[in-house]
Motif scaffolding. Structure first.
Motif, PDB file in Angstrom:
ATOM      1  N   ALA A  30       0.818  -1.215   0.000  1.00  0.00           N
ATOM      2  CA  ALA A  30       0.000   0.000   0.000  1.00  0.00           C
ATOM      3  C   ALA A  30       0.847   1.258   0.000  1.00  0.00           C
ATOM      4  O   ALA A  30       1.984   1.278   0.488  1.00  0.00           O
ATOM      5  N   LYS A  31       0.227   2.312  -0.532  1.00  0.00           N
ATOM      6  CA  LYS A  31       0.746   3.678  -0.461  1.00  0.00           C
ATOM      7  C   LYS A  31      -0.425   4.546  -0.023  1.00  0.00           C
ATOM      8  O   LYS A  31      -1.523   4.400  -0.554  1.00  0.00           O
ATOM      9  N   VAL A  32      -0.194   5.441   0.938  1.00  0.00           N
ATOM     10  CA  VAL A  32      -1.261   6.259   1.521  1.00  0.00           C
ATOM     11  C   VAL A  32      -0.932   7.734   1.343  1.00  0.00           C
ATOM     12  O   VAL A  32       0.198   8.165   1.621  1.00  0.00           O
ATOM     13  N   PHE A  33      -1.940   8.501   0.924  1.00  0.00           N
ATOM     14  CA  PHE A  33      -1.747   9.930   0.679  1.00  0.00           C
ATOM     15  C   PHE A  33      -2.934  10.728   1.222  1.00  0.00           C
ATOM     16  O   PHE A  33      -4.043  10.230   1.305  1.00  0.00           O
ATOM     17  N   GLY A  34      -2.694  12.001   1.553  1.00  0.00           N
ATOM     18  CA  GLY A  34      -3.760  12.917   1.944  1.00  0.00           C
ATOM     19  C   GLY A  34      -3.735  13.261   3.411  1.00  0.00           C
ATOM     20  O   GLY A  34      -2.689  13.355   4.037  1.00  0.00           O
ATOM     21  N   GLY A  35      -4.928  13.466   3.962  1.00  0.00           N
ATOM     22  CA  GLY A  35      -5.042  13.780   5.379  1.00  0.00           C
ATOM     23  C   GLY A  35      -4.519  15.145   5.749  1.00  0.00           C
ATOM     24  O   GLY A  35      -4.126  15.377   6.885  1.00  0.00           O
ATOM     25  N   GLY A  36      -4.532  16.062   4.803  1.00  0.00           N
ATOM     26  CA  GLY A  36      -4.020  17.404   5.073  1.00  0.00           C
ATOM     27  C   GLY A  36      -5.085  18.326   5.637  1.00  0.00           C
ATOM     28  O   GLY A  36      -6.226  17.938   5.856  1.00  0.00           O
ATOM     29  N   ASN A  37      -4.690  19.554   5.859  1.00  0.00           N
ATOM     30  CA  ASN A  37      -5.591  20.606   6.317  1.00  0.00           C
ATOM     31  C   ASN A  37      -5.322  21.840   5.459  1.00  0.00           C
ATOM     32  O   ASN A  37      -4.725  22.813   5.925  1.00  0.00           O
ATOM     33  N   PRO A  38      -5.754  21.791   4.178  1.00  0.00           N
ATOM     34  CA  PRO A  38      -5.431  22.879   3.259  1.00  0.00           C
ATOM     35  C   PRO A  38      -6.194  24.169   3.520  1.00  0.00           C
ATOM     36  O   PRO A  38      -5.806  25.218   3.031  1.00  0.00           O
ATOM     37  N   VAL A  39      -7.269  24.098   4.280  1.00  0.00           N
ATOM     38  CA  VAL A  39      -8.065  25.286   4.573  1.00  0.00           C
ATOM     39  C   VAL A  39      -7.886  25.591   6.053  1.00  0.00           C
ATOM     40  O   VAL A  39      -8.402  24.881   6.911  1.00  0.00           O
ATOM     41  N   SER A  40      -7.148  26.652   6.354  1.00  0.00           N
ATOM     42  CA  SER A  40      -6.802  26.942   7.749  1.00  0.00           C
ATOM     43  C   SER A  40      -8.020  27.247   8.608  1.00  0.00           C
ATOM     44  O   SER A  40      -7.960  27.166   9.824  1.00  0.00           O
ATOM     45  N   ALA A  41      -9.146  27.574   7.992  1.00  0.00           N
ATOM     46  CA  ALA A  41     -10.356  27.862   8.762  1.00  0.00           C
ATOM     47  C   ALA A  41     -10.951  26.595   9.373  1.00  0.00           C
ATOM     48  O   ALA A  41     -11.713  26.661  10.326  1.00  0.00           O
ATOM     49  N   ILE A  42     -10.585  25.443   8.829  1.00  0.00           N
ATOM     50  CA  ILE A  42     -11.100  24.179   9.366  1.00  0.00           C
ATOM     51  C   ILE A  42     -10.158  23.731  10.473  1.00  0.00           C
ATOM     52  O   ILE A  42      -9.008  23.381  10.230  1.00  0.00           O
ATOM     53  N   ARG A  43     -10.625  23.753  11.691  1.00  0.00           N
ATOM     54  CA  ARG A  43      -9.787  23.444  12.853  1.00  0.00           C
ATOM     55  C   ARG A  43     -10.011  22.020  13.373  1.00  0.00           C
ATOM     56  O   ARG A  43      -9.599  21.704  14.469  1.00  0.00           O
ATOM     57  N   MET A  44     -10.649  21.187  12.581  1.00  0.00           N
ATOM     58  CA  MET A  44     -10.913  19.814  13.016  1.00  0.00           C
ATOM     59  C   MET A  44      -9.745  18.925  12.601  1.00  0.00           C
ATOM     60  O   MET A  44      -8.962  19.280  11.731  1.00  0.00           O
ATOM     61  N   SER A  45      -9.633  17.784  13.206  1.00  0.00           N
ATOM     62  CA  SER A  45      -8.540  16.868  12.889  1.00  0.00           C
ATOM     63  C   SER A  45      -9.014  15.744  11.977  1.00  0.00           C
ATOM     64  O   SER A  45      -8.601  14.596  12.134  1.00  0.00           O
ATOM     65  N   ILE A  46      -9.856  16.059  11.009  1.00  0.00           N
ATOM     66  CA  ILE A  46     -10.376  15.038  10.086  1.00  0.00           C
ATOM     67  C   ILE A  46      -9.228  14.346   9.363  1.00  0.00           C
ATOM     68  O   ILE A  46      -9.156  13.121   9.321  1.00  0.00           O
ATOM     69  N   GLY A  47      -8.326  15.128   8.791  1.00  0.00           N
ATOM     70  CA  GLY A  47      -7.211  14.544   8.047  1.00  0.00           C
ATOM     71  C   GLY A  47      -6.332  13.669   8.908  1.00  0.00           C
ATOM     72  O   GLY A  47      -5.924  12.573   8.504  1.00  0.00           O
ATOM     73  N   GLU A  48      -6.030  14.125  10.113  1.00  0.00           N
ATOM     74  CA  GLU A  48      -5.208  13.354  11.046  1.00  0.00           C
ATOM     75  C   GLU A  48      -5.892  12.032  11.417  1.00  0.00           C
ATOM     76  O   GLU A  48      -5.255  10.977  11.449  1.00  0.00           O
ATOM     77  N   ASN A  49      -7.193  12.091  11.685  1.00  0.00           N
ATOM     78  CA  ASN A  49      -7.946  10.873  12.006  1.00  0.00           C
ATOM     79  C   ASN A  49      -7.968   9.905  10.831  1.00  0.00           C
ATOM     80  O   ASN A  49      -7.840   8.696  11.010  1.00  0.00           O
ATOM     81  N   ASN A  50      -8.137  10.443   9.618  1.00  0.00           N
ATOM     82  CA  ASN A  50      -8.140   9.605   8.422  1.00  0.00           C
ATOM     83  C   ASN A  50      -6.798   8.902   8.231  1.00  0.00           C
ATOM     84  O   ASN A  50      -6.742   7.712   7.922  1.00  0.00           O
ATOM     85  N   ALA A  51      -5.706   9.646   8.402  1.00  0.00           N
ATOM     86  CA  ALA A  51      -4.369   9.073   8.217  1.00  0.00           C
ATOM     87  C   ALA A  51      -4.108   7.981   9.258  1.00  0.00           C
ATOM     88  O   ALA A  51      -3.584   6.901   8.927  1.00  0.00           O
ATOM     89  N   ARG A  52      -4.478   8.240  10.495  1.00  0.00           N
ATOM     90  CA  ARG A  52      -4.291   7.244  11.557  1.00  0.00           C
ATOM     91  C   ARG A  52      -5.106   5.987  11.245  1.00  0.00           C
ATOM     92  O   ARG A  52      -4.617   4.864  11.354  1.00  0.00           O
TER      93      ARG A  52
END
Length: 194
Positions: free
Chosen positions: A97-119
């Motif tokens: 596997a190769k995994v990509f993404g989980g960023g926070n490109p919009v600084s107004a979004i203060r949730m950890s969605i990307g971090e949770n997805n990556a984990r």
């Protein structure tokens, strides 16, 4: 015996089939591409049979308190991708596997969605015994991912500061989130038969 030259990133990009949030694809020849913000794309590859697939999900798993379409969850997206590959002859013990993404490109979004997805993606792969060959997650940027399923090569371009790209990512992820909380009518559900 013919030899096949490895394609360049530009060749892959020009011929790629694009997938969007909540989608997945398995292919033997045609490259697969996606644009990510906080979403995750997982590329799976069987090196013996030389084919692979990619999914694109926004949330790791369903929330029991909300009506959500199973096709849009990360846990379901991983299962359906693996099962589609197994149906074409892949063996789980050979998958990488190769995994990509989980960023926070919009600084107004203060949730950890990307971090949770990556984990979630890393934990799911470890639990299933699928080797993680490459990982590019987190950070303040969007990503464009290209995957060449015949050879297993993947390219990840980080995109920082482009409002047009950030707007497109936000638009796709907002529409995806809307579909997660609003049950689809029968006419709106997309079902792919194979």
């Amino acid at each position: 015996m013919s030899t096949r030259a490895e394609p360049t990133r530009k060749e892959v990009e020009r011929t790629a089939h694009s997938i969007h949030p909540g989608e997945w694809r398995v292919d033997r020849q045609r490259p697969i591409a996606t644009l990510l913000g906080s979403c995750i794309a997982v590329c799976l590859y069987d090196p013996r049979l030389k084919f692979g697939g990619m999914n694109h999900f926004m949330l790791p798993s369903s929330d029991p308190d909300k009506a959500q379409d199973d096709l849009l969850r990360g846990d379901y997206a991983m299962e359906v991708l693996v099962n589609a590959m197994l149906a074409q002859g892949a063996q789980k013990t050979r998958l990488v596997a190769k995994v990509f993404g989980g960023g926070n490109p919009v600084s107004a979004i203060r949730m950890s969605i990307g971090e949770n997805n990556a984990r979630f993606a890393r934990e799911w792969l470890a639990r299933e015994g699928i080797a993680l060959q490459a990982c590019d997650v987190g950070g303040p940027w969007s990503r464009k991912v290209l995957f060449e399923p015949h050879g297993g090569a993947a390219w990840c371009k980080r995109i920082l500061g482009s409002m047009a790209v950030a707007d497109e990512v936000v638009r796709e992820e907002t529409e995806y989130a809307r579909r997660l909380v609003t049950p689809a009518t029968t006419a709106e559900k997309k079902i792919e038969l194979f």
